[in-house]
Design a protein around this motif. Sequence first.
Motif, mmCIF file in Angstrom:
data_model
loop_
_atom_site.group_PDB
_atom_site.id
_atom_site.type_symbol
_atom_site.label_atom_id
_atom_site.label_comp_id
_atom_site.label_asym_id
_atom_site.label_seq_id
_atom_site.Cartn_x
_atom_site.Cartn_y
_atom_site.Cartn_z
ATOM 1 N N ILE A 5 -80.507 66.545 0.236
ATOM 2 C CA ILE A 5 -80.245 67.591 0.786
ATOM 3 C C ILE A 5 -79.037 68.465 1.639
ATOM 4 C CG2 ILE A 5 -80.967 69.955 0.448
ATOM 5 C CD1 ILE A 5 -82.974 69.310 -1.644
ATOM 6 N N ALA A 117 -82.512 74.568 0.357
ATOM 7 C CA ALA A 117 -82.198 74.252 -0.914
ATOM 8 C C ALA A 117 -81.535 74.883 -2.036
ATOM 9 C CB ALA A 117 -83.698 73.855 -0.611
ATOM 10 N N ARG A 118 -81.255 75.930 -2.305
ATOM 11 C CA ARG A 118 -81.146 76.843 -2.987
ATOM 12 C C ARG A 118 -80.470 76.763 -3.607
ATOM 13 N NH1 ARG A 118 -85.245 79.986 -1.093
ATOM 14 N NH2 ARG A 118 -84.703 81.890 -0.685
ATOM 15 N N SER A 121 -78.684 73.940 -4.396
ATOM 16 C CA SER A 121 -78.772 73.073 -6.466
ATOM 17 C C SER A 121 -77.900 74.273 -7.065
ATOM 18 C CB SER A 121 -80.496 73.927 -6.426
ATOM 19 O OG SER A 121 -81.183 75.294 -6.318
#
Length: 124
Positions: A5, A117-118, A121
């Motif tokens: 990520i 991370a959000r 994604s």
Amino acid sequence: MHRMIAALIFLALLALPASAQQDVERQKIAYLIESVATLQGATFIRNGTEYDAKRAADHMRLKLRFAGSRVKTAEDFITCCGTGSSVSGIQYTIRFHDGRTIDAATFLHGKLAGYEARMASGAH
């Protein structure tokens, strides 16, 4: 998984024009400050004095203004404005309503990792 990520975020940032990268970093910094400002029942301890969440966020905004061009990224913000006193060298801590205590840098790094991370994604 976290490294993948982080690598994807890094590559995505490289592909952005400089002004877009600056906007992304400003959004991250605003998110970090807002994360502090909205903590319910938390006490921020700065140089031995306790402050509520709003006053802690206000102090971080002030430090950000004084830091000027030294803060280009969210990581710079954490280092320069959210970790501790530049005068005394004492680390900032956060005591949550349940009594648990954490240093502010750890809290901010955790918030930043979750935000990134959000974004990676596609969930905003």
